[in-house]
Design a protein around this motif. Structure first.
Motif, PDB file in Angstrom:
ATOM      1  N   THR A 453     -11.321  -6.789  25.092  1.00  0.00           N
ATOM      2  CA  THR A 453     -12.765  -6.794  24.800  1.00  0.00           C
ATOM      3  C   THR A 453     -13.614  -6.621  26.041  1.00  0.00           C
ATOM      4  OG1 THR A 453     -12.897  -9.221  24.990  1.00  0.00           O
ATOM      5  CG2 THR A 453     -12.343  -8.314  22.836  1.00  0.00           C
ATOM      6  N   GLU A 454     -13.058  -6.052  27.097  1.00  0.00           N
ATOM      7  CA  GLU A 454     -13.827  -5.950  28.340  1.00  0.00           C
ATOM      8  C   GLU A 454     -15.057  -5.053  28.199  1.00  0.00           C
ATOM      9  OE1 GLU A 454     -11.282  -4.523  31.345  1.00  0.00           O
ATOM     10  OE2 GLU A 454     -10.640  -2.728  30.272  1.00  0.00           O
ATOM     11  N   ASP A 455     -15.043  -4.111  27.211  1.00  0.00           N
ATOM     12  CA  ASP A 455     -16.233  -3.287  27.013  1.00  0.00           C
ATOM     13  C   ASP A 455     -17.079  -3.761  25.827  1.00  0.00           C
ATOM     14  OD1 ASP A 455     -14.451  -2.632  25.095  1.00  0.00           O
ATOM     15  OD2 ASP A 455     -14.450  -0.464  25.459  1.00  0.00           O
ATOM     16  N   HIS A 456     -16.717  -4.938  25.238  1.00  0.00           N
ATOM     17  CA  HIS A 456     -17.526  -5.598  24.202  1.00  0.00           C
ATOM     18  C   HIS A 456     -17.735  -4.729  22.970  1.00  0.00           C
ATOM     19  CE1 HIS A 456     -18.192  -8.295  27.507  1.00  0.00           C
ATOM     20  NE2 HIS A 456     -18.887  -7.400  28.170  1.00  0.00           N
ATOM     21  N   THR A 457     -16.698  -4.034  22.509  1.00  0.00           N
ATOM     22  CA  THR A 457     -16.813  -3.196  21.325  1.00  0.00           C
ATOM     23  C   THR A 457     -16.158  -3.866  20.124  1.00  0.00           C
ATOM     24  OG1 THR A 457     -14.740  -2.042  21.795  1.00  0.00           O
ATOM     25  CG2 THR A 457     -16.770  -1.103  22.734  1.00  0.00           C
ATOM     26  N   LEU A 458     -16.588  -3.437  18.935  1.00  0.00           N
ATOM     27  CA  LEU A 458     -15.951  -3.923  17.715  1.00  0.00           C
ATOM     28  C   LEU A 458     -14.486  -3.495  17.653  1.00  0.00           C
ATOM     29  CD1 LEU A 458     -18.738  -3.346  15.042  1.00  0.00           C
ATOM     30  CD2 LEU A 458     -17.702  -5.534  15.644  1.00  0.00           C
ATOM     31  N   ALA A 459     -14.194  -2.291  18.147  1.00  0.00           N
ATOM     32  CA  ALA A 459     -12.816  -1.800  18.137  1.00  0.00           C
ATOM     33  C   ALA A 459     -11.910  -2.700  18.977  1.00  0.00           C
ATOM     34  CB  ALA A 459     -12.775  -0.368  18.671  1.00  0.00           C
ATOM     35  N   GLY A 460     -12.420  -3.179  20.111  1.00  0.00           N
ATOM     36  CA  GLY A 460     -11.632  -4.079  20.945  1.00  0.00           C
ATOM     37  C   GLY A 460     -11.345  -5.393  20.240  1.00  0.00           C
ATOM     38  N   TRP A 461     -12.337  -5.951  19.592  1.00  0.00           N
ATOM     39  CA  TRP A 461     -12.134  -7.196  18.863  1.00  0.00           C
ATOM     40  C   TRP A 461     -11.236  -6.996  17.655  1.00  0.00           C
ATOM     41  CZ3 TRP A 461     -12.943 -12.045  20.290  1.00  0.00           C
ATOM     42  CH2 TRP A 461     -13.814 -12.277  21.362  1.00  0.00           C
ATOM     43  N   ARG A 462     -11.290  -5.800  17.044  1.00  0.00           N
ATOM     44  CA  ARG A 462     -10.403  -5.521  15.914  1.00  0.00           C
ATOM     45  C   ARG A 462      -8.944  -5.589  16.369  1.00  0.00           C
ATOM     46  NH1 ARG A 462     -12.596  -0.719  13.975  1.00  0.00           N
ATOM     47  NH2 ARG A 462     -14.164  -2.027  12.950  1.00  0.00           N
ATOM     48  N   LYS A 463      -8.658  -5.118  17.566  1.00  0.00           N
ATOM     49  CA  LYS A 463      -7.301  -5.228  18.111  1.00  0.00           C
ATOM     50  C   LYS A 463      -6.899  -6.686  18.271  1.00  0.00           C
ATOM     51  CE  LYS A 463      -7.608  -0.906  20.755  1.00  0.00           C
ATOM     52  NZ  LYS A 463      -7.663  -0.327  22.131  1.00  0.00           N
ATOM     53  N   VAL A 464      -7.838  -7.510  18.719  1.00  0.00           N
ATOM     54  CA  VAL A 464      -7.564  -8.941  18.887  1.00  0.00           C
ATOM     55  C   VAL A 464      -7.116  -9.558  17.568  1.00  0.00           C
ATOM     56  CG1 VAL A 464      -8.608 -11.186  19.385  1.00  0.00           C
ATOM     57  CG2 VAL A 464      -9.129  -9.214  20.846  1.00  0.00           C
ATOM     58  N   PHE A 465      -7.842  -9.253  16.493  1.00  0.00           N
ATOM     59  CA  PHE A 465      -7.531  -9.852  15.193  1.00  0.00           C
ATOM     60  C   PHE A 465      -6.249  -9.270  14.590  1.00  0.00           C
ATOM     61  CE2 PHE A 465     -12.319 -10.345  15.246  1.00  0.00           C
ATOM     62  CZ  PHE A 465     -12.274 -11.690  15.548  1.00  0.00           C
TER      63      PHE A 465
END
Length: 510
Positions: A453-465
């Motif tokens: 989430t270093e670029d604060h995108t929804l796609a990054g957080w989707r990977k987290v979940f």
């Protein structure tokens, strides 16, 4: 075989044979209300509420401690604002102003991830020693000192932050070092205090204090940060821990035999129902059989998997609420806490249901542990995936997160107390082992979240979940295939082995 006074030993009828005796003669069981064992559970509940307050306060306070989300301005403003700002906040700063004289720091997402994970570096170190020593000496001293030491260190957090990130990292690691003994000490105490038919409810009641602590401390931290400044958070939490330790050392004993205010009826009931397993394990432990125990490895792997999603949300949810959904600090704290209210209620309720299923012989201990573990992990994973696709919908995101963590609470009477089923005498030591492995996600999950989430995108957080959900599913599969609720051969005491051999010989002669 049933011990004197009509009480039973640690195995259930369904886990042994259909001809086994009932677990407990119900008319011989002293009431739980106002009992010493219930008072112990309540004190433990309060202790773990404090423990988790000390653990998660930095997660929310971090939002107020950091004066900018990322010191390097993003080249594309859409990266900073993955979701639109709420009406009326479009032109406001992302920083949370603090009272005059309260410092704020320019920590980027990676630094925040390391600071949030620092606690677990120390937490890893004392799980096994704490469980081993608690199993030998008793757990009350270790649990009391663990909470007290962490509370005292928490009072020094503002000073450490002012000195620099390395000092704060070291302080948080030391807090984890002190707190690492608490859960193994709890398990070692319940090995001596919890009658077999009351294990689920007593242990889920005491352990659910962790979820209750997160529920209370997250919104309270947000309120204190905005009202008094973030340093006050650590003073309040540290003071609460010191106060709890005072009550703990006054009212708690390691063993029913040494408790000064327990009734004779309750003492005899606890001692006789637990049997030889309710004593210390001595200095020697069967390390090689433990290492080769498939049911123990099932617990280890499953706890690691379940803890990945739990620690991801525990440490990073306030950041998600701030960076993506743009909740103000007070709302952030409350909404981040809501899932833990559900988990607390689910864990407490499931403990009562699990004991009832075992007592009524509806299912074996093994089946009950598997049912509640699967119930917690699989639907929880599905709702985590749903969070990733809820987009910028505040209502859907909060709903899915709450449902995921609430349902996950049912696994409290599954995999998380399975150690006391397979080896009651070594339960504290085994929890130290399983919790050591289970803490690894606490180190890695915040770091991985910061990376994704270093670029604060929804796609990054989707990977987290997605990662958290996939790990949950893997853990559920492992536990279903390999777990057990029976006492393992290497955990049977000499006294129990001799009694079994005597009964076998008698049966052959007859």
């Amino acid at each position: 075989m049933a011990p004197p006074n009509g009480y039973s030993i640690n195995s259930t009828a369904l886990d042994e044979s259909e001809d086994a005796e009932p677990l407990i003669q119900r008319d011989a069981v002293p009431p739980q209300c106002c009992s010493a064992r219930l008072n112990l559970a309540i004190l433990m509940f309060m202790g773990f509420a404090v423990v988790y307050g000390l653990r998660v306060n930095l997660s929310v306070a971090m939002v107020a401690m950091v004066n900018i989300t990322d010191p390097k301005p993003a080249q594309n403003s859409s990266i900073v604002h993955a979701c639109p700002m709420p009406h009326g906040m479009e032109n406001t700063s992302e920083t949370f102003p603090q009272p005059d004289g309260i410092p704020q720091y320019p920590w980027d997402a990676e630094t925040q991830g390391w600071l949030l994970g620092a606690f677990f570096f120390g937490y890893l170190c004392t799980q096994v020693p704490g469980g081993y020593l608690s199993g030998h000496y008793g757990g009350s001293l270790f649990m009391g000192l663990g909470v007290l030491g962490t509370a005292v260190l928490t009072l020094l957090t503002p000073l450490a932050a002012e000195l620099g990130i390395y000092w704060l990292f070291a302080l948080r690691a030391l807090e984890g070092f002190g707190e690492g003994v608490t859960f193994p000490a709890m398990m070692a105490m319940w090995a001596r205090w919890a009658p077999p038919l009351e294990r689920s409810r007593l242990m889920t009641l005491s352990g659910s204090g962790a979820n209750f602590g997160a529920f209370v401390s997250l919104p309270l931290t947000g309120f204190i940060c905005q009202s008094l400044g973030w340093p006050a958070v650590f003073y309040f939490c540290g003071g609460a821990g010191c106060l709890w330790a005072l009550f703990w050392f006054i009212f708690v004993a390691d063993d029913p035999r040494t408790h000064r205010r327990i009734s004779k009826e309750e003492r005899d009931y606890i001692i006789n129902s637990i049997g030889p397993q309710g004593t210390g394990h001595g200095w020697a432990v069967p390390l090689l059989p433990m290492l080769l125990s498939v049911p123990l490895w099932a617990i280890i792997i499953t706890q690691m998997c379940a803890n990945w999603s739990y620690y991801t949300l525990l440490t990073s949810l306030p950041t998600y609420m701030n960076n993506i959904l743009h909740f103000d600090l007070k709302s952030n704290g409350f909404l981040s806490a809501l899932p833990y209210l559900g988990a607390w209620l689910a864990a407490t309720t499931s403990g009562v249901v699990a004991d009832s299923l075992i007592e009524r012989e509806v299912f074996s201990v093994t089946t009950v542990r598997k049912i509640f573990t699967l119930t917690g992990l699989l639907p929880g994973a599905a709702f985590l995936i749903a969070v990733g696709y809820a987009g910028c919908s505040h209502i859907l995101t909060v709903t899915f997160l709450t449902l995921s963590t609430t349902i996950g609470g049912t696994s409290a009477c599954g995999v998380y107390i399975n150690q006391i089923d397979i080896a009651p005498r070594y339960a504290g030591f085994l929890l130290g082992i399983t919790n050591t492995f289970g803490t690894i996600p606490g180190v890695l999950a915040p770091i991985a979240t910061g990376y994704f989430t270093e670029d604060h995108t929804l796609a990054g957080w989707r990977k987290v979940f997605w990662v958290a959900a996939g790990i949950n599913i893997f853990g559920a599969a492992v536990y279903t295939l390999l777990s057990s609720g029976k006492i393992q051969p290497w955990a049977v005491t000499e006294e129990e082995a001799a009694e079994v051999e005597k009964n076998r010989s008698t049966s052959i002669i007859a």
